[in-house]
Write a protein that holds these residues in place. Structure first.
Motif, PDB file in Angstrom:
ATOM      1  N   VAL A 146       0.842  -1.200   0.000  1.00 37.29           N
ATOM      2  CA  VAL A 146       0.000   0.000   0.000  1.00 37.29           C
ATOM      3  C   VAL A 146       0.875   1.247   0.000  1.00 37.29           C
ATOM      4  CG1 VAL A 146      -1.722   1.330   1.283  1.00 37.29           C
ATOM      5  CG2 VAL A 146      -1.933  -1.160   1.148  1.00 37.29           C
ATOM      6  N   GLY A 149       2.472   2.141  -3.309  1.00 42.26           N
ATOM      7  CA  GLY A 149       1.579   2.454  -4.409  1.00 42.26           C
ATOM      8  C   GLY A 149       1.171   1.268  -5.252  1.00 42.26           C
ATOM      9  N   ARG A 152      -4.014   0.079  -3.996  1.00 42.55           N
ATOM     10  CA  ARG A 152      -4.714   1.359  -3.929  1.00 42.55           C
ATOM     11  C   ARG A 152      -4.473   2.045  -2.580  1.00 42.55           C
ATOM     12  NH1 ARG A 152      -9.038  -1.995  -5.142  1.00 42.55           N
ATOM     13  NH2 ARG A 152      -9.952  -1.362  -3.143  1.00 42.55           N
ATOM     14  N   PRO A 153      -4.325   3.342  -2.559  1.00 47.30           N
ATOM     15  CA  PRO A 153      -4.063   4.032  -1.300  1.00 47.30           C
ATOM     16  C   PRO A 153      -5.188   3.919  -0.288  1.00 47.30           C
ATOM     17  CG  PRO A 153      -4.484   5.594  -3.086  1.00 47.30           C
ATOM     18  CD  PRO A 153      -4.320   4.252  -3.721  1.00 47.30           C
ATOM     19  N   THR A 202      -3.409  -0.980  -7.749  1.00 44.20           N
ATOM     20  CA  THR A 202      -3.679   0.387  -8.181  1.00 44.20           C
ATOM     21  C   THR A 202      -4.038   0.446  -9.653  1.00 44.20           C
ATOM     22  OG1 THR A 202      -2.171   1.282  -6.519  1.00 44.20           O
ATOM     23  CG2 THR A 202      -2.681   2.699  -8.397  1.00 44.20           C
TER      24      THR A 202
END
Length: 206
Positions: A146, A149, A152-153, A202
């Protein structure tokens, strides 16, 4: 299950003896069912007196608790032994492989940990804490993904960890039950765990 287990292992120290007795108890449990998990049966198979077992485990319930804790302790050690990587996804994948290897190596203990082989056994809060701690290495690897990246943040670290764990466990459970052949089991494991990971990436792709 040699009756001279006690003679062979006692000279290695009490921790080695304790681990050997737990391995033996897990083997008996897997082979003969919960009825075999008695002090007398284990002592006979190990070639020692029941006094040795009472000294290490206290009572039959103590053996059940020790089997549960030992399984998660070994899982934690196997995950902690995975070499670190500067690339978070690589480290996460390495941990996934180590998780499966541990489950296959310690399949008798794995059944105690997750398959309810001991009727009526309920882990104590201490044992459950040990179980939760065994996955902390995996949780930290998810957290790194996380932070870097890769995930997803807004991804919840606990949710991601639980989903990956559930995918891994489901595949391993089917493998141990014989539903996956030796030729396909590893591929199924990779496919399921990668699908779990892909849900949080992401870029939205494996």
């Amino acid at each position: 299950m040699s009756g001279d287990l006690y003679t062979r292992t006692q000279a290695q120290g009490q921790e080695a003896l304790r681990a050997a007795l737990l391995d033996l108890a897990a083997q008996l449990l897997a082979a003969e069912g919960a009825a075999a998990l008695t002090m007398r049966r284990i002592a006979t198979a190990a070639g020692c007196s029941t006094t040795v077992l009472y000294r290490h485990f206290g009572a039959k319930d103590g053996i059940a608790e020790a089997l549960y804790q030992e399984g998660f302790d070994r899982l934690r050690r196997s995950l902690e032994a995975v070499p670190p990587s500067a690339d978070p996804p690589t480290h996460l994948a390495d941990l996934g492989r180590a998780y499966r290897e541990n489950a296959l190596t310690e399949r008798n203990l794995y059944q105690v940990m997750f398959a309810g082989l001991i009727p009526g056994f309920t882990p104590t809060p201490e044992a459950r804490a040990i179980a939760a701690a065994s996955l902390e290495v995996l949780r930290e690897a998810v957290r790194a993904c996380v932070a870097s990246g890769v995930f997803r943040p807004d991804a919840d670290v606990d949710e991601v960890t639980d989903v990956i764990w559930a995918a891994a466990h489901g595949s391993i459970t089917l493998e141990l039950a014989g539903h996956f052949t030796a030729e396909t089991a590893e591929h199924r494991y990779r496919t399921l765990t990668r699908a779990a990971v892909a849900a949080f990436l992401t870029n939205g792709s494996p």
